[in-house]
Enzyme design. Structure first.
Site, PDB file in Angstrom:
ATOM      1  N   ASP A  73      15.710   2.378   8.219  1.00  0.00           N
ATOM      2  CA  ASP A  73      15.325   1.281   9.096  1.00  0.00           C
ATOM      3  C   ASP A  73      14.540   1.887  10.256  1.00  0.00           C
ATOM      4  O   ASP A  73      15.113   2.607  11.083  1.00  0.00           O
ATOM      5  CB  ASP A  73      16.572   0.552   9.611  1.00  0.00           C
ATOM      6  CG  ASP A  73      16.239  -0.681  10.440  1.00  0.00           C
ATOM      7  OD1 ASP A  73      15.087  -0.809  10.901  1.00  0.00           O
ATOM      8  OD2 ASP A  73      17.146  -1.518  10.649  1.00  0.00           O
ATOM      9  N   VAL A  74      13.240   1.613  10.321  1.00  0.00           N
ATOM     10  CA  VAL A  74      12.406   2.271  11.331  1.00  0.00           C
ATOM     11  C   VAL A  74      12.735   1.811  12.751  1.00  0.00           C
ATOM     12  O   VAL A  74      12.256   2.411  13.721  1.00  0.00           O
ATOM     13  CB  VAL A  74      10.903   2.069  11.044  1.00  0.00           C
ATOM     14  CG1 VAL A  74      10.531   2.679   9.698  1.00  0.00           C
ATOM     15  CG2 VAL A  74      10.500   0.598  11.119  1.00  0.00           C
ATOM     16  N   ASP A 113      12.588   2.613   2.656  1.00  0.00           N
ATOM     17  CA  ASP A 113      12.533   1.170   2.782  1.00  0.00           C
ATOM     18  C   ASP A 113      13.934   0.667   3.130  1.00  0.00           C
ATOM     19  O   ASP A 113      14.908   1.436   3.079  1.00  0.00           O
ATOM     20  CB  ASP A 113      12.045   0.537   1.470  1.00  0.00           C
ATOM     21  CG  ASP A 113      11.335  -0.784   1.683  1.00  0.00           C
ATOM     22  OD1 ASP A 113      10.099  -0.828   1.554  1.00  0.00           O
ATOM     23  OD2 ASP A 113      12.022  -1.779   2.003  1.00  0.00           O
ATOM     24  N   TYR A 127       2.426  -8.055  17.417  1.00  0.00           N
ATOM     25  CA  TYR A 127       1.707  -7.329  16.366  1.00  0.00           C
ATOM     26  C   TYR A 127       0.363  -6.841  16.884  1.00  0.00           C
ATOM     27  O   TYR A 127       0.006  -5.669  16.725  1.00  0.00           O
ATOM     28  CB  TYR A 127       1.514  -8.252  15.161  1.00  0.00           C
ATOM     29  CG  TYR A 127       0.833  -7.609  13.986  1.00  0.00           C
ATOM     30  CD1 TYR A 127       1.500  -6.694  13.185  1.00  0.00           C
ATOM     31  CD2 TYR A 127      -0.476  -7.929  13.647  1.00  0.00           C
ATOM     32  CE1 TYR A 127       0.890  -6.099  12.089  1.00  0.00           C
ATOM     33  CE2 TYR A 127      -1.101  -7.351  12.558  1.00  0.00           C
ATOM     34  CZ  TYR A 127      -0.416  -6.435  11.781  1.00  0.00           C
ATOM     35  OH  TYR A 127      -1.027  -5.850  10.698  1.00  0.00           O
ATOM     36  N   THR A 149      -3.259  -7.473  -0.366  1.00  0.00           N
ATOM     37  CA  THR A 149      -1.823  -7.344  -0.616  1.00  0.00           C
ATOM     38  C   THR A 149      -1.154  -8.712  -0.526  1.00  0.00           C
ATOM     39  O   THR A 149      -0.022  -8.877  -0.962  1.00  0.00           O
ATOM     40  CB  THR A 149      -1.188  -6.392   0.407  1.00  0.00           C
ATOM     41  OG1 THR A 149      -1.603  -6.778   1.731  1.00  0.00           O
ATOM     42  CG2 THR A 149      -1.624  -4.959   0.147  1.00  0.00           C
ATOM     43  N   MET A 166       0.814  -1.216   0.000  1.00  0.00           N
ATOM     44  CA  MET A 166       0.000   0.000   0.000  1.00  0.00           C
ATOM     45  C   MET A 166       0.845   1.262   0.000  1.00  0.00           C
ATOM     46  O   MET A 166       0.422   2.299  -0.516  1.00  0.00           O
ATOM     47  CB  MET A 166      -0.966  -0.008   1.182  1.00  0.00           C
ATOM     48  CG  MET A 166      -2.099  -1.008   1.028  1.00  0.00           C
ATOM     49  SD  MET A 166      -3.354  -0.895   2.325  1.00  0.00           S
ATOM     50  CE  MET A 166      -2.450  -1.543   3.741  1.00  0.00           C
TER      51      MET A 166
END
Length: 250
Positions: A63-64, A36, A163, A199, A17
């Protein structure tokens, strides 16, 4: 809903998305900092979108899980485009799907390192991005932040516990708090929590009241609306877009 001349900072932008939203914004004349960790995929998609125009994209390896990496990406985006008007925290995913379970079947047997990854990406990653990008938005006195939740945060999960934790009350609290913190600087923050989205093929098997999973464009259209001036009076909201799946679980 015109985004011409606006700049968006999107994580996880080499696929899914986030890539779709990048394409929509570029087609409307916006600039997009596509972030990304997959350099090869990112380079390919940035080149594709720049060939399409009329907006412009840059690819940033971000890199988050690493706050300094996010700050470096933020600074590169501002240097390239002068502002960051939109942040969408697309990067994420269920840790047990992406990292595996080590053969374990139950919550208490799954290696804690798997859950560390899930919390780092899905919760701390969004927290870090909100904090880092807010610095720029507060300075320019405008901006929109979109956090991404999930129906799994409402349902729970016996295995993807990190998660579910990250995408539920944690994300609700983060969104409301960032909305309060951003209000004096004209920065809005909302959360979008999708149900099953096509997705991945497996999503088609998840039941909804509508009898189908969402087309990714349906989710992106909602996010685009929330980022636009048409939603200028909306902040601190957590919006479920799940085809009524939560009604089945009720």
């Amino acid at each position: 809903m015109s985004f011409k001349g606006k700049t968006a900072f999107l994580t996880g932008a080499a696929s899914g998305m986030s890539l779709l939203m990048s394409r929509c914004l570029i087609a409307d004349g916006a600039n997009v900092a596509m972030c990304d960790i997959d350099k090869a995929a990112l380079d390919e998609k940035v080149a594709e979108l720049n060939a399409m125009g009329p907006g412009r994209a840059i690819g940033l390896i971000v890199d988050v899980r690493d706050y300094q990496s996010i700050c470096a990406g933020r600074d590169a985006a501002v240097e390239a485009f002068g502002s960051i008007d939109i942040l969408v925290n697309f990067a994420g995913g269920a840790e047990t799907r992406i990292r595996g379970t080590g053969g374990a079947r139950y919550f208490h047997e799954i290696p804690i390192e798997v859950y560390d990854w899930g919390l780092d990406v899905n919760l701390k990653g969004q927290f870090y991005c909100d904090h880092a990008i807010m610095k720029q938005m507060a300075a320019q006195k405008s901006g929109v932040i979109i956090n991404i939740g999930s129906i799994t945060g409402h349902e729970g999960s016996p295995t993807a516990v990190a998660y579910s934790t990250s995408k539920s009350a944690a994300m609700h609290g983060l969104t409301k708090s960032v909305a309060q913190a951003g209000a004096p600087f004209n920065v809005r923050c909302n959360c979008v929590a999708p149900g099953p989205v096509l997705t991945r093929d497996a999503m088609a098997r998840m039941k909804t009241m509508m009898g189908r999973a969402a087309d990714p464009q349906e989710i992106v259209d909602l996010i685009l609306y929330l980022c636009s001036d048409k939603a200028a009076f909306m902040t601190g909201e957590n919006i479920l877009i799940d085809g009524g799946r939560h009604l089945i679980q009720a």
